[in-house]
Design a protein around this motif. Structure first.
Motif, PDB file in Angstrom:
ATOM      1  N   GLU A  64      -2.386  13.187   5.103  1.00 38.57           N
ATOM      2  CA  GLU A  64      -2.661  14.618   5.002  1.00 38.57           C
ATOM      3  C   GLU A  64      -1.487  15.385   5.595  1.00 38.57           C
ATOM      4  O   GLU A  64      -1.066  15.115   6.718  1.00 38.57           O
ATOM      5  CB  GLU A  64      -3.942  14.977   5.750  1.00 38.57           C
ATOM      6  CG  GLU A  64      -4.299  16.460   5.649  1.00 38.57           C
ATOM      7  CD  GLU A  64      -5.611  16.789   6.342  1.00 38.57           C
ATOM      8  OE1 GLU A  64      -6.646  16.756   5.653  1.00 38.57           O
ATOM      9  OE2 GLU A  64      -5.584  17.052   7.564  1.00 38.57           O
TER      10      GLU A  64
ATOM     11  N   ASN B 248      -2.725  16.628   0.322  1.00 38.59           N
ATOM     12  CA  ASN B 248      -2.492  15.188   0.414  1.00 38.59           C
ATOM     13  C   ASN B 248      -1.150  14.854  -0.222  1.00 38.59           C
ATOM     14  O   ASN B 248      -0.338  15.746  -0.499  1.00 38.59           O
ATOM     15  CB  ASN B 248      -3.654  14.421  -0.226  1.00 38.59           C
ATOM     16  CG  ASN B 248      -3.840  14.783  -1.694  1.00 38.59           C
ATOM     17  OD1 ASN B 248      -2.940  15.344  -2.332  1.00 38.59           O
ATOM     18  ND2 ASN B 248      -5.015  14.480  -2.232  1.00 38.59           N
ATOM     19  N   ASN B 249      -0.941  13.594  -0.492  1.00 40.56           N
ATOM     20  CA  ASN B 249       0.347  13.171  -1.046  1.00 40.56           C
ATOM     21  C   ASN B 249       0.599  13.719  -2.457  1.00 40.56           C
ATOM     22  O   ASN B 249       1.745  13.801  -2.902  1.00 40.56           O
ATOM     23  CB  ASN B 249       0.444  11.646  -1.068  1.00 40.56           C
ATOM     24  CG  ASN B 249      -0.675  10.997  -1.849  1.00 40.56           C
ATOM     25  OD1 ASN B 249      -1.847  11.127  -1.476  1.00 40.56           O
ATOM     26  ND2 ASN B 249      -0.350  10.308  -2.927  1.00 40.56           N
ATOM     27  N   LYS B 250      -0.475  14.138  -3.146  1.00 41.63           N
ATOM     28  CA  LYS B 250      -0.314  14.683  -4.497  1.00 41.63           C
ATOM     29  C   LYS B 250      -0.135  16.199  -4.490  1.00 41.63           C
ATOM     30  O   LYS B 250       0.058  16.799  -5.551  1.00 41.63           O
ATOM     31  CB  LYS B 250      -1.521  14.295  -5.352  1.00 41.63           C
ATOM     32  CG  LYS B 250      -1.627  12.793  -5.564  1.00 41.63           C
ATOM     33  CD  LYS B 250      -2.861  12.433  -6.374  1.00 41.63           C
ATOM     34  CE  LYS B 250      -2.966  10.917  -6.531  1.00 41.63           C
ATOM     35  NZ  LYS B 250      -4.194  10.538  -7.279  1.00 41.63           N
TER      36      LYS B 250
ATOM     37  N   PHE C 163      -3.244  10.913   9.285  1.00 44.85           N
ATOM     38  CA  PHE C 163      -3.987  10.040   8.367  1.00 44.85           C
ATOM     39  C   PHE C 163      -5.477  10.156   8.668  1.00 44.85           C
ATOM     40  O   PHE C 163      -5.903   9.933   9.806  1.00 44.85           O
ATOM     41  CB  PHE C 163      -3.513   8.594   8.500  1.00 44.85           C
ATOM     42  CG  PHE C 163      -2.109   8.373   7.988  1.00 44.85           C
ATOM     43  CD1 PHE C 163      -1.873   8.047   6.659  1.00 44.85           C
ATOM     44  CD2 PHE C 163      -1.009   8.524   8.829  1.00 44.85           C
ATOM     45  CE1 PHE C 163      -0.593   7.862   6.173  1.00 44.85           C
ATOM     46  CE2 PHE C 163       0.283   8.342   8.360  1.00 44.85           C
ATOM     47  CZ  PHE C 163       0.489   8.001   7.030  1.00 44.85           C
TER      48      PHE C 163
ATOM     49  N   PHE D  42       1.770   5.357  -1.180  1.00 45.84           N
ATOM     50  CA  PHE D  42       1.324   6.691  -1.567  1.00 45.84           C
ATOM     51  C   PHE D  42       2.519   7.449  -2.133  1.00 45.84           C
ATOM     52  O   PHE D  42       3.429   7.820  -1.386  1.00 45.84           O
ATOM     53  CB  PHE D  42       0.771   7.457  -0.357  1.00 45.84           C
ATOM     54  CG  PHE D  42      -0.475   6.869   0.239  1.00 45.84           C
ATOM     55  CD1 PHE D  42      -1.707   7.086  -0.355  1.00 45.84           C
ATOM     56  CD2 PHE D  42      -0.401   6.105   1.392  1.00 45.84           C
ATOM     57  CE1 PHE D  42      -2.866   6.542   0.194  1.00 45.84           C
ATOM     58  CE2 PHE D  42      -1.541   5.559   1.954  1.00 45.84           C
ATOM     59  CZ  PHE D  42      -2.788   5.779   1.353  1.00 45.84           C
TER      60      PHE D  42
ATOM     61  N   GLU E 101      -5.924   7.906   4.541  1.00 46.11           N
ATOM     62  CA  GLU E 101      -5.236   8.726   3.539  1.00 46.11           C
ATOM     63  C   GLU E 101      -4.325   9.744   4.228  1.00 46.11           C
ATOM     64  O   GLU E 101      -4.711  10.359   5.226  1.00 46.11           O
ATOM     65  CB  GLU E 101      -6.252   9.470   2.673  1.00 46.11           C
ATOM     66  CG  GLU E 101      -7.200   8.573   1.903  1.00 46.11           C
ATOM     67  CD  GLU E 101      -6.517   7.890   0.731  1.00 46.11           C
ATOM     68  OE1 GLU E 101      -5.696   8.564   0.058  1.00 46.11           O
ATOM     69  OE2 GLU E 101      -6.787   6.698   0.501  1.00 46.11           O
TER      70      GLU E 101
ATOM     71  N   LYS F 277       0.877  -1.164   0.000  1.00 40.86           N
ATOM     72  CA  LYS F 277       0.000   0.000   0.000  1.00 40.86           C
ATOM     73  C   LYS F 277       0.916   1.215   0.000  1.00 40.86           C
ATOM     74  O   LYS F 277       1.590   1.504   0.990  1.00 40.86           O
ATOM     75  CB  LYS F 277      -0.912   0.015   1.222  1.00 40.86           C
ATOM     76  CG  LYS F 277      -1.920   1.167   1.191  1.00 40.86           C
ATOM     77  CD  LYS F 277      -2.877   1.111   2.376  1.00 40.86           C
ATOM     78  CE  LYS F 277      -3.896   2.243   2.308  1.00 40.86           C
ATOM     79  NZ  LYS F 277      -4.832   2.222   3.472  1.00 40.86           N
TER      80      LYS F 277
ATOM     81  N   HIS G 158      -9.035   8.615   7.461  1.00 35.78           N
ATOM     82  CA  HIS G 158      -9.649   7.508   6.711  1.00 35.78           C
ATOM     83  C   HIS G 158      -8.603   6.757   5.880  1.00 35.78           C
ATOM     84  O   HIS G 158      -8.850   6.359   4.742  1.00 35.78           O
ATOM     85  CB  HIS G 158     -10.776   8.021   5.808  1.00 35.78           C
ATOM     86  CG  HIS G 158     -11.807   8.845   6.528  1.00 35.78           C
ATOM     87  ND1 HIS G 158     -12.667   8.295   7.459  1.00 35.78           N
ATOM     88  CD2 HIS G 158     -12.079  10.169   6.479  1.00 35.78           C
ATOM     89  CE1 HIS G 158     -13.449   9.256   7.941  1.00 35.78           C
ATOM     90  NE2 HIS G 158     -13.105  10.403   7.371  1.00 35.78           N
TER      91      HIS G 158
END
Length: 337
Positions: A195, A144-146, A189, A126, A193, A124, A191
């Motif tokens: 941040e 986020n990671n992007k 994190f 990111f 994901e 998993k 949910h």
């Protein structure tokens, strides 16, 4: 009852498989991949030609992702990739890889990825996409990671608030030809994901109050290196205070450390700013100095020498001044006798 038994056996089996870590054939495969990755990892940093650095970064990234897809790769350290930062938080719930690529003197990119720890050992991941060049207000951006504000991380501090974990990252960014940056970044994190950022940096205790910000950036003159670290004893992030050497504080490339220290202390889910970490002031005239062995005229102070002498020598040197050696009487001898 039978279903419950099968469920328990299944859970134990999964736990046993994961606890075994890598199988020998998987470990051997990763060792081979690591040997190839080492060359590309060095070329990302050391290759003279920018195109060669681009190629090395592209090949490294593709090969690295393939290696991470191996079941149980989370347990493989990749220790020989010396130009790649690899950090685990204390709870080992993930690990974060970061590295940089110099495009030219004014354009430096950071790349990275977060690998999560999974129960079955599957991947998993990111990817971290550096968007610092197109972000208008870096200190106030949550992403986020992007939408990552790139840095090469060298420390993770794990904190908690309201039963939630927060991971504060200390990082370095070579920035441009005139200045470097050190960054304090909070990762959480939501949910599952990642941040980056949030109103975690509080200045309410300062003499001059200012609004909370999402990340703290220390930008300074290229040739200097202010300290930014976490002090375990103080339980505090500490860093050197910066001052402009030309009295132009808005020009970040003029900022240099002045010897004072500021800090942040975690309190109720925020890093609260401490304007001055070390407040002890030595009164004038009471500064610690070595004991002088000579007076103002340059003569030795014998009492100081006696005080510093070992005990067994002092007993000899402290004999009464009246003690004298016995006088030797020489007898005259007449010639011819």
């Amino acid at each position: 009852m039978k279903k419950l038994y099968l469920f328990v056996v299944c859970i134990i089996s999964i736990h046993w498989c994961f606890s075994q870590g890598l199988q020998k054939n998987e470990e051997f495969f990763l060792q081979q991949k690591e040997d190839s990755l080492k060359t590309y990892a060095k070329d990302i940093i050391q290759a003279i030609n920018p195109q060669n650095r681009f190629n090395a970064d592209s090949l490294f990234t593709k090969m690295f992702v393939r290696a991470l897809k191996v079941t149980g790769s989370f347990n493989y350290p990749f220790d020989s990739l010396e130009t790649i930062s690899k950090l685990y938080p204390p709870d080992s719930s993930f690990r974060i890889f970061t590295w940089q690529m110099v495009i030219n003197d004014n354009i430096i990119r950071q790349h990275g990825a977060i690998q999560m720890k999974t129960v079955d050992g599957s991947l998993k991941l990111f990817p971290l996409i550096d968007k610092s060049d197109v972000t208008i207000n870096i200190e106030d951006t949550v992403g986020n990671n992007k939408g990552w504000i790139g840095a090469v991380y060298y420390r993770i501090i794990e904190t908690k608030n309201a039963h939630k974990n927060y991971y504060t990252l200390l990082g370095f960014d070579e920035n441009n030809i005139r200045s470097n940056r050190k960054i304090i970044e909070v990762l959480s994190f939501n949910h599952g994901e990642p941040e980056f950022g949030g109103r975690y940096f509080n200045f309410d205790n300062d003499a001059v109050k200012q609004p909370a910000i999402s990340r703290y950036i220390l930008e300074y003159k290229k040739s200097t290196g202010p300290r930014l670290t976490y002090d375990e004893n103080l339980g505090m992030i500490i860093f050197e205070h910066l001052e402009s050497e030309s009295n132009e504080p808005k020009k970040k490339w003029t900022l240099i450390p002045d010897g004072d220290y500021e800090g942040f202390k975690w309190n109720n889910g925020q890093w609260v700013h401490v304007e001055k970490v070390f407040n002890q002031i030595t009164p004038e005239g009471q500064e610690p100095v070595p004991r002088p062995l000579k007076d103002t005229q340059g003569d030795l102070k014998e009492d100081k020498l006696l005080d510093d002498a070992p005990a067994e020598k002092a007993t000899v040197e402290e004999m009464p001044a009246t003690s004298k050696k016995p006088k030797v009487i020489k007898k005259k001898v007449k010639p011819g006798v």
